[in-house]
Scaffold this motif. Structure first.
Motif, short mmCIF file in Angstrom:
data_model
loop_
_atom_site.label_atom_id
_atom_site.label_comp_id
_atom_site.label_asym_id
_atom_site.label_seq_id
_atom_site.Cartn_x
_atom_site.Cartn_y
_atom_site.Cartn_z
N LEU A 77 0.80 -1.23 0.00
CA LEU A 77 0.00 0.00 0.00
C LEU A 77 0.83 1.28 0.00
CD1 LEU A 77 -3.05 -0.89 2.28
CD2 LEU A 77 -3.09 -0.23 -0.14
N PRO A 78 1.91 1.38 0.80
CA PRO A 78 2.68 2.63 0.77
C PRO A 78 3.27 2.96 -0.59
CG PRO A 78 3.23 1.35 2.72
CD PRO A 78 2.40 0.46 1.85
N ALA A 79 3.43 1.96 -1.46
CA ALA A 79 4.04 2.19 -2.77
C ALA A 79 3.01 2.38 -3.88
CB ALA A 79 4.96 1.02 -3.13
N LEU A 80 1.73 2.22 -3.57
CA LEU A 80 0.70 2.28 -4.61
C LEU A 80 0.13 3.69 -4.73
CD1 LEU A 80 -1.28 -1.03 -3.91
CD2 LEU A 80 0.54 -0.64 -5.58
N PRO A 81 0.09 4.23 -5.94
CA PRO A 81 -0.53 5.54 -6.15
C PRO A 81 -2.05 5.42 -6.07
CG PRO A 81 0.11 4.60 -8.25
CD PRO A 81 0.61 3.65 -7.19
N PRO A 82 -2.75 6.54 -5.92
CA PRO A 82 -4.22 6.50 -5.93
C PRO A 82 -4.72 5.87 -7.23
CG PRO A 82 -3.44 8.64 -5.17
CD PRO A 82 -2.23 7.90 -5.68
N GLY A 83 -5.75 5.05 -7.11
CA GLY A 83 -6.30 4.40 -8.29
C GLY A 83 -6.96 3.09 -7.95
N PRO A 84 -7.41 2.36 -8.96
CA PRO A 84 -8.16 1.11 -8.73
C PRO A 84 -7.38 0.06 -7.94
CG PRO A 84 -8.43 1.85 -10.99
CD PRO A 84 -7.38 2.72 -10.39
N ARG B 133 -4.90 0.47 -5.71
CA ARG B 133 -4.83 0.87 -4.30
C ARG B 133 -6.18 0.70 -3.62
NH1 ARG B 133 -1.38 3.74 -1.07
NH2 ARG B 133 -2.36 4.73 0.73
N ASP B 134 -7.25 1.07 -4.32
CA ASP B 134 -8.59 0.95 -3.74
C ASP B 134 -8.92 -0.52 -3.46
OD1 ASP B 134 -8.84 3.68 -3.96
OD2 ASP B 134 -10.03 3.61 -5.81
N THR B 135 -8.57 -1.40 -4.39
CA THR B 135 -8.87 -2.82 -4.22
C THR B 135 -8.09 -3.41 -3.05
OG1 THR B 135 -9.35 -3.11 -6.57
CG2 THR B 135 -8.79 -5.08 -5.32
N ILE B 136 -6.78 -3.11 -2.99
CA ILE B 136 -5.96 -3.65 -1.91
C ILE B 136 -6.42 -3.10 -0.56
CG2 ILE B 136 -3.63 -3.82 -0.97
CD1 ILE B 136 -4.12 -5.46 -3.50
N SER B 137 -6.76 -1.81 -0.52
CA SER B 137 -7.24 -1.22 0.73
C SER B 137 -8.51 -1.91 1.20
CB SER B 137 -7.50 0.28 0.54
OG SER B 137 -6.31 0.98 0.25
N ALA B 138 -9.41 -2.18 0.27
CA ALA B 138 -10.67 -2.83 0.64
C ALA B 138 -10.42 -4.25 1.16
CB ALA B 138 -11.61 -2.87 -0.57
N ARG B 139 -9.49 -4.97 0.54
CA ARG B 139 -9.22 -6.33 0.99
C ARG B 139 -8.53 -6.33 2.36
NH1 ARG B 139 -9.93 -10.37 -2.72
NH2 ARG B 139 -10.09 -11.57 -0.79
N VAL B 140 -7.63 -5.37 2.57
CA VAL B 140 -6.98 -5.27 3.89
C VAL B 140 -8.02 -4.93 4.95
CG1 VAL B 140 -5.34 -3.93 5.26
CG2 VAL B 140 -4.71 -4.68 2.96
N ARG B 141 -8.89 -3.98 4.64
CA ARG B 141 -9.94 -3.60 5.59
C ARG B 141 -10.83 -4.80 5.92
NH1 ARG B 141 -11.90 0.06 2.76
NH2 ARG B 141 -10.80 1.87 3.65
N GLY B 142 -11.02 -5.66 4.95
CA GLY B 142 -11.85 -6.84 5.16
C GLY B 142 -11.13 -7.98 5.86
N GLY B 143 -9.84 -7.80 6.18
CA GLY B 143 -9.11 -8.81 6.94
C GLY B 143 -8.56 -9.95 6.11
N VAL B 144 -8.27 -9.70 4.83
CA VAL B 144 -7.79 -10.77 3.96
C VAL B 144 -6.44 -11.32 4.45
CG1 VAL B 144 -6.52 -9.26 2.36
CG2 VAL B 144 -7.46 -11.43 1.54
N ILE B 145 -6.29 -12.64 4.40
CA ILE B 145 -5.00 -13.29 4.59
C ILE B 145 -4.34 -13.38 3.23
CG2 ILE B 145 -3.81 -15.39 5.33
CD1 ILE B 145 -5.08 -13.88 7.62
#
Length: 600
Positions: free
Chosen positions: A141-148, A150-162
């Motif tokens: 995430l720290p290396a990803l610019p704003p965009g789809p 980053r949004d996808t990874i953020s959502a999966r992290v928020r959802g607790g993905v392993i």
């Protein structure tokens, strides 16, 4: 060695660790400059940050004791039911993630402390958390610019993905090319992934994996990172790996059979010609400090505890075991090495957490060196402790429990420690690779400070502000002189071999040179940290520094003897004859060489 000059026409190999304009202590050491000012005064963890880590550690320790029986995990080779859910709920799978994503927002140092604590109780849990938090999808995430993406990874992290990292392939991790192929489809809107990955940590339980794959092009092939949802059609876990240690750790072989990945889930980075993408390389380098150095330090501390517990309860003919000289030497060696590894971890990670206004130092070189320094030191400590405890150390914890003996899991730690020398890159190859990419990157083409390297003058101004005892001042003086001697050797070798590939063919020499540099690095850090504590008071570590540096000097002396003494050249012919099956068949007499059957 010859010192004749050579033309400055040799191209420099690619080095992803160098950061222009940002100093590096180890990089300068490679160049023959002893930058004491970069490591002294030695950094310390911010008090508020340490307290934040203390609070998380207290809760995490309680969870481990309540939910994880480490012996049962080792025997059953399974993590407890519900443990993953508990780790997700507690935020331990998002240690460094922003709180708005459900993370704990921990620093790199506190993340290391969590992994260390986990390893001291259950190595499979430690590895799961380390992979998840340092090279899993959220770590990008720290290396990803704003965009789809980053949004996808953020959502999966928020959802607790392993998550896990799928890079190694059946042909071997050292191969430059990645045989997993990504084929553009739908006019470039997506890719089809085909290939296999092995030894993928967290792979069997992951909801998403980051996968390295080759995108073939008309001009050249490019390695990219693809973020793959494991529910995608064509993805499968083709095998679960079982190791000598790490019983219960979810690692597996993955198959990608026409797995469709949308183009927005592909990380496009700067042009490169290495087997790892630049960002993945940086993540792995830093991640190995947690994955390898964290458990190494944990096992070292356990060895200290076990040594004291054993020595204090054992006697030989009514004489306390701890009163024997050799036992004292064994215990003190482990004591000094634990201090050294703790020092190494702090140096590699506290700079990652530096605040605005603090000096910027490039730590990539030291983070690379930490892999072998920590795993090899850990191996010495565990092997030494196994010898100290004798048969009781070799016996399994469950066997000792059955007969009413203290069930210290030394045998389990021995198995885990051996794996640390392999995980993240086998030890000898890391030394070889680092010597080529790190050390001799400084000598091809010839460095601008070549004349200074050849000079007999050695800067020992570091002695002026070092708060050290006389023995440790002598160690510091030795280190400064050795840094110059090391650089002279490297310069002479590069001049003798204008073609770097000719030098790089001498792999054993390169391995030993990198080991010298690594020993000098850790001696320097130990002395800098000891100087910060001073010569007097309860926090003084002068004795530990003296013990560690004296042993390191003996190892350095031995390495120089092996470097400078001409070695017999029969290894190539003897090895070739044996591998071809031409000679010495009698050496295999009286043994059964067929692979034994195994239970399914």
């Amino acid at each position: 060695m010859a010192t004749s000059s050579r033309p400055h026409t040799v191209s420099r190999p690619q080095n992803l660790w160098h950061t222009p304009g940002v100093p590096s202590f180890l990089e300068d050491l490679y160049r023959g400059t002893f930058r004491w000012d970069l490591i002294h005064p030695f950094p310390v963890q911010d008090g508020a940050d340490q307290q934040a880590g203390d609070r998380v550690l207290a809760a995490f320790g309680a969870l481990l004791r309540e939910r994880v029986d480490p012996t049962e995990v080792d025997v059953s080779q399974r993590l407890p039911t519900g443990l993953l859910d508990a780790l997700v709920a507690g935020g331990y799978t998002r240690l460094q993630a922003d709180p708005e994503l459900g993370g704990l927002g921990l620093s790199s140092m506190n993340t290391f402390r969590i992994v260390q604590a986990a390893a001291s109780w259950s190595m499979p849990v430690a590895q799961l958390l380390s992979v998840q938090n340092t090279i899993g999808v959220g770590s990008y995430l720290p290396a990803l610019p704003p965009g789809p993406l980053r949004d996808t990874i953020s959502a999966r992290v928020r959802g607790g993905v392993i998550s896990g990292n799928a890079d190694t392939e059946p042909a071997g991790a050292a191969n430059r090319r990645r045989m997993t192929i990504a084929t553009p489809i739908e006019g470039g809107a997506a890719y089809l992934l085909n290939g296999q990955k092995v030894f993928t940590g967290n792979g069997p339980v992951a909801g998403m994996v980051n996968v390295t794959a080759t995108v073939q092009g008309p001009d050249r092939d490019r390695v990219r990172v693809f973020f793959v949802d494991t529910s995608s059609p064509g993805f499968s876990v083709s095998a679960h790996h079982e190791f000598m240690g790490l019983k219960g750790f979810p690692a597996g072989a993955l198959t990608f059979d026409n797995v469709r990945v949308p183009a927005e889930l592909v990380m496009v980075e700067e042009e490169h010609n290495r087997r790892l993408t630049p960002e993945l390389s940086r993540l792995i380098i830093r991640g190995r400090v947690h994955t390898i150095a964290g458990p190494s330090l944990a096992f070292g501390k356990l060895c200290l505890h076990w040594s004291r517990e054993f020595a204090n309860r054992r006697q030989v003919d009514d004489r306390p075991l701890g009163s024997f000289e050799e036992i004292q030497r064994m215990v003190s060696a482990t004591l000094s090495e634990v201090f050294a590894l703790e020092t190494l971890a702090q140096w590699c990670l506290l700079g990652e957490d530096a605040r605005d206004g603090e000096r910027a130092v490039n730590l990539r070189y030291e983070q690379v060196a930490a892999k072998n320094l920590s795993s090899m030191t850990c191996w010495r400590m565990v092997d030494r402790t196994m010898s100290l405890l004798g048969a009781e150390g070799y016996e399994s914890a469950q066997s000792k429990a059955r007969r009413g003996a203290q069930p210290l899991p030394v045998e389990r730690a021995f198995r885990e420690a051996r794996g640390l020398r392999i995980s993240g890159g086998v030890d000898f190859q890391i030394d070889n690779w680092t010597s080529q990419v790190g050390i001799f990157w400084c000598y091809y083409p010839e460095p601008e400070n070549a004349r200074a390297i050849e000079s007999e003058q050695v800067d020992v101004s570091c002695l002026d502000d070092a708060d050290l005892t006389e023995p440790n001042l002598d160690h510091l003086r030795f280190t400064a002189h050795q840094v110059k001697a090391f650089a002279r050797t490297c310069l002479a070798l590069a001049r003798r071999h204008p073609d770097p590939q000719e030098l790089f063919a001498q792999e054993h020499l390169l391995i030993q040179l990198n080991q010298v540099a690594s020993e000098l690095l850790l001696m320097s850090l130990v002395l800098a940290r000891t100087s910060r504590y001073g010569r007097l008071g309860p926090d003084s570590t002068q004795e530990l520094a003296d013990l560690y540096c004296a042993a390191a000097r003996r190892r350095i002396d031995d390495l120089w003897r092996r470097i400078t003494v001409e070695q017999p050249g029969e290894h190539a012919s003897a090895s070739a004859a044996w591998l071809a099956g031409d000679r010495w068949a009698h050496l295999m007499s009286d043994v059964l060489t067929e692979t034994p059957p195994t239970a399914s």
